[in-house]
Write an enzyme that holds these catalytic residues in place. Structure first.
Site, PDB file in Angstrom:
ATOM      1  N   GLY A 169      26.409  42.936  56.198  1.00 16.25           N
ATOM      2  CA  GLY A 169      27.442  42.134  56.828  1.00 16.25           C
ATOM      3  C   GLY A 169      28.137  41.269  55.796  1.00 16.25           C
ATOM      4  O   GLY A 169      27.491  40.463  55.123  1.00 16.25           O
ATOM      5  N   CYS A 229      25.057  34.931  69.240  1.00 12.51           N
ATOM      6  CA  CYS A 229      25.943  35.854  68.532  1.00 12.51           C
ATOM      7  C   CYS A 229      25.148  36.777  67.607  1.00 12.51           C
ATOM      8  O   CYS A 229      25.366  37.991  67.582  1.00 12.51           O
ATOM      9  CB  CYS A 229      26.979  35.074  67.730  1.00 12.51           C
ATOM     10  SG  CYS A 229      28.204  36.119  66.916  1.00 12.51           S
ATOM     11  N   CYS A 275      32.379  28.645  64.254  1.00 12.23           N
ATOM     12  CA  CYS A 275      33.444  29.457  63.655  1.00 12.23           C
ATOM     13  C   CYS A 275      34.674  29.573  64.541  1.00 12.23           C
ATOM     14  O   CYS A 275      35.796  29.689  64.045  1.00 12.23           O
ATOM     15  CB  CYS A 275      32.913  30.846  63.304  1.00 12.23           C
ATOM     16  SG  CYS A 275      32.517  31.891  64.734  1.00 12.23           S
TER      17      CYS A 275
END
Length: 345
Positions: free
Chosen positions: A7, A91, A191
Site C-alpha cells: 500500500g 478502514c 484523512c
C-alpha cells in the site's frame, strides 16, 4: 522471485518500505487506494513518482464508494449516537487490507506490505502468528490493526519493524536514495476531515446539530452547548462555559441533546463492556491471563482481566482510570502480542 503488494500512501513510510522490499529481492507492486473525490491528488502523484523512481509498477484503486458507505457512515453514526469513533481502525480492517489482499490474490502475490510501525511474530505461547508491539508507544501502530484476521497476518510484511528509534532514520534513507517525499509532513488527524472533525460533522449532519443544555449529574442547567455531536467524553477544553472549577464532559445524552458536566473523578471506572469485539486468540485462552489494555490509541495501557458474564464480555481493570470513552476501541496485549480488542459500549 516472490511478489508483494504494498500500500503506497504517498508518504515517506510506505515509500521507504517499498524500497526496502525491493532491496530484499521481492517483486514489488505498489497500490494506492484513493478515497478522495479527485483522481489526481498530491498523495497519488507522490506515490506514482516514488514507484517510477524505484522502478516498480503502480496501480490506483478508487475506493470512494466503499469509503463513504462504510467509514464515513460509521464516523457520522457514532458521533450521532454520542460516541467517539475510531475510523482508521474500521478502514484498515474493512477496506484497506481487504482490497490489498484482493489485489495480491489477483496478481498471485504471496505477501501484502504497508509502512505501519509494527511486526508479525510467532507466539510460542499461543502457537500462531500475531501482531507484535516492538516500538515506542508514540510510533507503535499495532493498535490500529488489531482486527486483522490471523490468516491475513501470516501473509503480512512490515518492512519498518526494525526501525524502532526516531522517524528521522526513515527520512534519511529516503533522502539518501533520492525520494522527493523525504521531508513530506506526516498526515495529521482524520484523512477525510482536513479542516477538522467538527467542521466535517457540521457539513454532513447540518440541521441535525442544534444547541442544547449542559447539565450537572442532578439535571441542573449550567449553560448551552453547540450540539452534542461536536463533543466527546472526557473533553475539558472548548466547552464555551466558565465555571469556578475545572469541569469535564462525563456523559452525552443524544435522546435529549444534553451534555453532562462533572469533575475529573467522575470519569474513572474499573470495568468496561465490549461490543463488536474480535480476538486473534481463542477467548478461553485469555480469560485468566492478566492483559495490558489500551483503551485509546495514545494510551500506554492498564492491566486487568477479561470477564464473561451471560454472553457479555467485560474488561476489569486492576485500577480505575479515566481513559475510557464509548465508541473507542480497547486493544489487548499479552507479552507484547496483540490478542484482540473491541469497541467500548
Amino acid at each position: 522471485m516472490k511478489k508483494v503488494v504494498i500500500g503506497m500512501s504517498g508518504g515517506v513510510d510506505s515509500s521507504v518500505s517499498a524500497y526496502l522490499l525491493k532491496e530484499q529481492g521481492y517483486e514489488v507492486i505498489g497500490v494506492t487506494l484513493n478515497q478522495y473525490l479527485e483522481e489526481n491528488s498530491k498523495d497519488i502523484e507522490d506515490a506514482k513518482k516514488v514507484c517510477d523512481k524505484l522502478g516498480i509498477s503502480h496501480e490506483v484503486v478508487n475506493i470512494r464508494k466503499d469509503f463513504e458507505n462504510i467509514v464515513i457512515k460509521y464516523f457520522l453514526d457514532r458521533y450521532s449516537s454520542g460516541k467517539t469513533p475510531s475510523p482508521c481502525v474500521i478502514c484498515d480492517d474493512e477496506i484497506k487490507f481487504k482490497i490489498l489482499f484482493d489485489i495480491a490474490d489477483k496478481y498471485k502475490a504471496e505477501y501484502v506490505a504497508t509502512g505501519h510501525y509494527t511486526s508479525v511474530e510467532y507466539s510460542e505461547i499461543f502457537s500462531k502468528y500475531l501482531l507484535k508491539s516492538d516500538h515506542s508507544i508514540i510510533k507503535d501502530q499495532s493498535y490500529m490493526l488489531y482486527r486483522l484476521s490471523p490468516n491475513k497476518l501470516e501473509r503480512l510484511i512490515f518492512p519498518l519493524k526494525y526501525y524502532t528509534n526516531t522517524k528521522q532514520e526513515i527520512r534519511e534513507i529516503a533522502l539518501k536514495i533520492g525520494l522527493e517525499v523525504y521531508d513530506k509532513k506526516d498526515s495529521q488527524g482524520i484523512c477525510f476531515a482536513k479542516e477538522g472533525y467538527k467542521e466535517f460533522l457540521k457539513e454532513n449532519l447540518k440541521d441535525e446539530i442544534v444547541k442544547g443544555n449542559y447539565i450537572d449529574k442532578d439535571g441542573n442547567i449550567l449553560g448551552q452547548h453547540e450540539g452534542y455531536q461536536l463533543y466527546t467524553i472526557g473533553q475539558r477544553r472548548g466547552l464555551g462555559i466558565n465555571l469556578s472549577k475545572p469541569i469535564f464532559i462525563t456523559e452525552i445524552k443524544p435522546q435529549t441533546n444534553e451534555i453532562v458536566l462533572g469533575e475529573f473523578s467522575e470519569l474513572f471506572t474499573d470495568i468496561v463492556e465490549l461490543i463488536n469485539y474480535k480476538f486473534s486468540v481463542k477467548y478461553e485462552k485469555l480469560e485468566n491471563l492478566e492483559l495490558l489494555a489500551r483503551p485509546r490509541f495514545s494510551s500506554t495501557g492498564f492491566y486487568g482481566k477479561l470477564i464473561k458474564d451471560k454472553n457479555k464480555i467485560y474488561f476489569k481493570y486492576n485500577e480505575e482510570n479515566a481513559h475510557n470513552a464509548k465508541g473507542q476501541h480497547i486493544v489487548f496485549f499479552y507479552d507484547g502480542f496483540v490478542v484482540g480488542g473491541g469497541e467500548i459500549k
